[in-house]
Design a protein around this motif. Structure first.
Motif, PDB file in Angstrom:
ATOM      1  N   THR A  33      42.566  -1.870  23.662  1.00  0.00           N
ATOM      2  CA  THR A  33      41.672  -1.638  24.794  1.00  0.00           C
ATOM      3  C   THR A  33      42.372  -0.813  25.863  1.00  0.00           C
ATOM      4  O   THR A  33      41.803   0.120  26.418  1.00  0.00           O
ATOM      5  CB  THR A  33      41.188  -2.981  25.372  1.00  0.00           C
ATOM      6  OG1 THR A  33      40.540  -3.713  24.337  1.00  0.00           O
ATOM      7  CG2 THR A  33      40.234  -2.779  26.528  1.00  0.00           C
ATOM      8  N   LEU A  34      43.623  -1.147  26.158  1.00  0.00           N
ATOM      9  CA  LEU A  34      44.366  -0.393  27.157  1.00  0.00           C
ATOM     10  C   LEU A  34      44.600   1.043  26.701  1.00  0.00           C
ATOM     11  O   LEU A  34      44.527   1.976  27.489  1.00  0.00           O
ATOM     12  CB  LEU A  34      45.698  -1.082  27.456  1.00  0.00           C
ATOM     13  CG  LEU A  34      45.614  -2.420  28.168  1.00  0.00           C
ATOM     14  CD1 LEU A  34      46.980  -3.062  28.260  1.00  0.00           C
ATOM     15  CD2 LEU A  34      44.993  -2.267  29.541  1.00  0.00           C
ATOM     16  N   GLU A  35      44.855   1.230  25.407  1.00  0.00           N
ATOM     17  CA  GLU A  35      45.123   2.566  24.880  1.00  0.00           C
ATOM     18  C   GLU A  35      43.901   3.465  24.947  1.00  0.00           C
ATOM     19  O   GLU A  35      44.022   4.661  25.197  1.00  0.00           O
ATOM     20  CB  GLU A  35      45.626   2.479  23.438  1.00  0.00           C
ATOM     21  CG  GLU A  35      47.043   1.955  23.334  1.00  0.00           C
ATOM     22  CD  GLU A  35      47.482   1.685  21.911  1.00  0.00           C
ATOM     23  OE1 GLU A  35      46.718   1.973  20.958  1.00  0.00           O
ATOM     24  OE2 GLU A  35      48.602   1.177  21.743  1.00  0.00           O
ATOM     25  N   ILE A  36      42.708   2.900  24.735  1.00  0.00           N
ATOM     26  CA  ILE A  36      41.520   3.759  24.747  1.00  0.00           C
ATOM     27  C   ILE A  36      40.833   3.764  26.110  1.00  0.00           C
ATOM     28  O   ILE A  36      39.847   4.451  26.306  1.00  0.00           O
ATOM     29  CB  ILE A  36      40.510   3.371  23.642  1.00  0.00           C
ATOM     30  CG1 ILE A  36      39.998   1.948  23.825  1.00  0.00           C
ATOM     31  CG2 ILE A  36      41.096   3.583  22.267  1.00  0.00           C
ATOM     32  CD1 ILE A  36      38.894   1.565  22.845  1.00  0.00           C
ATOM     33  N   GLY A  37      41.390   3.007  27.050  1.00  0.00           N
ATOM     34  CA  GLY A  37      40.904   3.086  28.417  1.00  0.00           C
ATOM     35  C   GLY A  37      39.645   2.300  28.734  1.00  0.00           C
ATOM     36  O   GLY A  37      38.981   2.595  29.716  1.00  0.00           O
ATOM     37  N   LEU A  38      39.301   1.306  27.958  1.00  0.00           N
ATOM     38  CA  LEU A  38      38.157   0.474  28.313  1.00  0.00           C
ATOM     39  C   LEU A  38      38.523  -0.385  29.515  1.00  0.00           C
ATOM     40  O   LEU A  38      39.656  -0.837  29.641  1.00  0.00           O
ATOM     41  CB  LEU A  38      37.758  -0.435  27.140  1.00  0.00           C
ATOM     42  CG  LEU A  38      37.230   0.269  25.902  1.00  0.00           C
ATOM     43  CD1 LEU A  38      36.970  -0.746  24.806  1.00  0.00           C
ATOM     44  CD2 LEU A  38      35.959   1.037  26.212  1.00  0.00           C
ATOM     45  N   PRO A  39      37.584  -0.599  30.401  1.00  0.00           N
ATOM     46  CA  PRO A  39      37.913  -1.385  31.594  1.00  0.00           C
ATOM     47  C   PRO A  39      38.116  -2.863  31.260  1.00  0.00           C
ATOM     48  O   PRO A  39      37.351  -3.441  30.513  1.00  0.00           O
ATOM     49  CB  PRO A  39      36.696  -1.194  32.498  1.00  0.00           C
ATOM     50  CG  PRO A  39      35.585  -0.854  31.569  1.00  0.00           C
ATOM     51  CD  PRO A  39      36.205  -0.136  30.401  1.00  0.00           C
ATOM     52  N   LEU A  40      39.167  -3.421  31.791  1.00  0.00           N
ATOM     53  CA  LEU A  40      39.435  -4.856  31.696  1.00  0.00           C
ATOM     54  C   LEU A  40      39.770  -5.339  33.095  1.00  0.00           C
ATOM     55  O   LEU A  40      40.386  -4.615  33.873  1.00  0.00           O
ATOM     56  CB  LEU A  40      40.670  -5.129  30.821  1.00  0.00           C
ATOM     57  CG  LEU A  40      40.541  -5.065  29.321  1.00  0.00           C
ATOM     58  CD1 LEU A  40      41.898  -5.304  28.687  1.00  0.00           C
ATOM     59  CD2 LEU A  40      39.561  -6.087  28.811  1.00  0.00           C
ATOM     60  N   ASN A  41      39.407  -6.546  33.423  1.00  0.00           N
ATOM     61  CA  ASN A  41      39.866  -7.037  34.710  1.00  0.00           C
ATOM     62  C   ASN A  41      41.325  -7.455  34.567  1.00  0.00           C
ATOM     63  O   ASN A  41      41.840  -7.611  33.464  1.00  0.00           O
ATOM     64  CB  ASN A  41      38.964  -8.165  35.241  1.00  0.00           C
ATOM     65  CG  ASN A  41      39.045  -9.424  34.411  1.00  0.00           C
ATOM     66  OD1 ASN A  41      40.096  -9.787  33.901  1.00  0.00           O
ATOM     67  ND2 ASN A  41      37.929 -10.108  34.275  1.00  0.00           N
ATOM     68  N   ASP A  42      42.002  -7.606  35.686  1.00  0.00           N
ATOM     69  CA  ASP A  42      43.435  -7.882  35.648  1.00  0.00           C
ATOM     70  C   ASP A  42      43.772  -9.171  34.911  1.00  0.00           C
ATOM     71  O   ASP A  42      44.784  -9.269  34.244  1.00  0.00           O
ATOM     72  CB  ASP A  42      44.010  -7.938  37.052  1.00  0.00           C
ATOM     73  CG  ASP A  42      44.272  -6.563  37.614  1.00  0.00           C
ATOM     74  OD1 ASP A  42      44.214  -5.588  36.848  1.00  0.00           O
ATOM     75  OD2 ASP A  42      44.530  -6.451  38.821  1.00  0.00           O
ATOM     76  N   GLU A  43      42.910 -10.168  35.034  1.00  0.00           N
ATOM     77  CA  GLU A  43      43.180 -11.439  34.373  1.00  0.00           C
ATOM     78  C   GLU A  43      43.232 -11.275  32.859  1.00  0.00           C
ATOM     79  O   GLU A  43      44.038 -11.883  32.180  1.00  0.00           O
ATOM     80  CB  GLU A  43      42.134 -12.474  34.774  1.00  0.00           C
ATOM     81  CG  GLU A  43      42.542 -13.885  34.428  1.00  0.00           C
ATOM     82  CD  GLU A  43      41.591 -14.900  35.029  1.00  0.00           C
ATOM     83  OE1 GLU A  43      41.276 -15.865  34.311  1.00  0.00           O
ATOM     84  OE2 GLU A  43      41.170 -14.729  36.177  1.00  0.00           O
ATOM     85  N   GLN A  44      42.363 -10.423  32.333  1.00  0.00           N
ATOM     86  CA  GLN A  44      42.360 -10.162  30.892  1.00  0.00           C
ATOM     87  C   GLN A  44      43.495  -9.224  30.506  1.00  0.00           C
ATOM     88  O   GLN A  44      44.157  -9.427  29.506  1.00  0.00           O
ATOM     89  CB  GLN A  44      41.035  -9.536  30.465  1.00  0.00           C
ATOM     90  CG  GLN A  44      39.861 -10.463  30.534  1.00  0.00           C
ATOM     91  CD  GLN A  44      38.572  -9.704  30.268  1.00  0.00           C
ATOM     92  OE1 GLN A  44      38.311  -8.678  30.855  1.00  0.00           O
ATOM     93  NE2 GLN A  44      37.781 -10.225  29.359  1.00  0.00           N
ATOM     94  N   ALA A  45      43.682  -8.176  31.291  1.00  0.00           N
ATOM     95  CA  ALA A  45      44.677  -7.161  30.954  1.00  0.00           C
ATOM     96  C   ALA A  45      46.107  -7.643  31.176  1.00  0.00           C
ATOM     97  O   ALA A  45      47.013  -7.221  30.463  1.00  0.00           O
ATOM     98  CB  ALA A  45      44.430  -5.899  31.771  1.00  0.00           C
ATOM     99  N   PHE A  46      46.301  -8.525  32.160  1.00  0.00           N
ATOM    100  CA  PHE A  46      47.647  -8.981  32.520  1.00  0.00           C
ATOM    101  C   PHE A  46      47.667 -10.501  32.664  1.00  0.00           C
ATOM    102  O   PHE A  46      47.812 -11.032  33.769  1.00  0.00           O
ATOM    103  CB  PHE A  46      48.093  -8.315  33.823  1.00  0.00           C
ATOM    104  CG  PHE A  46      47.997  -6.821  33.800  1.00  0.00           C
ATOM    105  CD1 PHE A  46      48.935  -6.067  33.109  1.00  0.00           C
ATOM    106  CD2 PHE A  46      46.962  -6.157  34.436  1.00  0.00           C
ATOM    107  CE1 PHE A  46      48.848  -4.688  33.064  1.00  0.00           C
ATOM    108  CE2 PHE A  46      46.866  -4.783  34.407  1.00  0.00           C
ATOM    109  CZ  PHE A  46      47.813  -4.037  33.718  1.00  0.00           C
ATOM    110  N   PRO A  47      47.555 -11.230  31.565  1.00  0.00           N
ATOM    111  CA  PRO A  47      47.441 -12.695  31.662  1.00  0.00           C
ATOM    112  C   PRO A  47      48.696 -13.386  32.187  1.00  0.00           C
ATOM    113  O   PRO A  47      48.613 -14.532  32.625  1.00  0.00           O
ATOM    114  CB  PRO A  47      47.125 -13.125  30.228  1.00  0.00           C
ATOM    115  CG  PRO A  47      47.611 -12.007  29.369  1.00  0.00           C
ATOM    116  CD  PRO A  47      47.459 -10.764  30.179  1.00  0.00           C
TER     117      PRO A  47
END
Length: 129
Positions: A33-47
């Protein structure tokens, strides 16, 4: 193999193995998800990152359960030229925790740089007081 067959096979695994599989899958999905740039909130992206408010009232990003600020990891990496493994060893963290803190920094550079600048200013004021 169909999805249903896969699910049935996974449910036959011991519980600990299933949890490990879930964690690996979530990590893989997060990375893709991070590589293709889909939006994630910080809680999901940086647990492994949390915010806490210091005595100054300023919110600080830190590694969950450690009290070690992201800005400390950034300073160690950028100013002291420590690599991920050296930082992990010095602060008793896993390399994954350090790597996540550095990824968080890349996503929040202005915020973390402001926190670093504020810390430097406070130290300078304390020295000259």
């Amino acid at each position: 193999m169909t999805l249903q067959e896969l699910q049935e096979r996974v449910l036959q695994l011991p519980l600990q193995d299933r949890w490990q599989l879930v964690q690996q899958l979530l990590g893989s999905i997060q990375q893709e998800t991070l590589e293709i740039g889909l939006p994630l909130n910080d809680e999901q992206a940086f647990p492994q990152i949390q915010y806490w408010t210091g005595t100054s009232g300023q919110a600080n990003a830190s590694i969950k359960g450690t009290g070690i600020r992201v800005q400390t990891i950034v300073i160690a990496n950028t100013e002291w030229a420590w690599d991920v493994n050296k930082i992990a060893e010095e602060y008793d963290l896993s390399p994954a925790q350090v790597a996540e803190a550095l990824r968080f920094y890349e996503a929040h550079k202005a915020e973390i740089n402001d926190a670093i600048s504020s810390g430097v200013a406070l130290e300078a004021a304390a020295i000259h007081a």
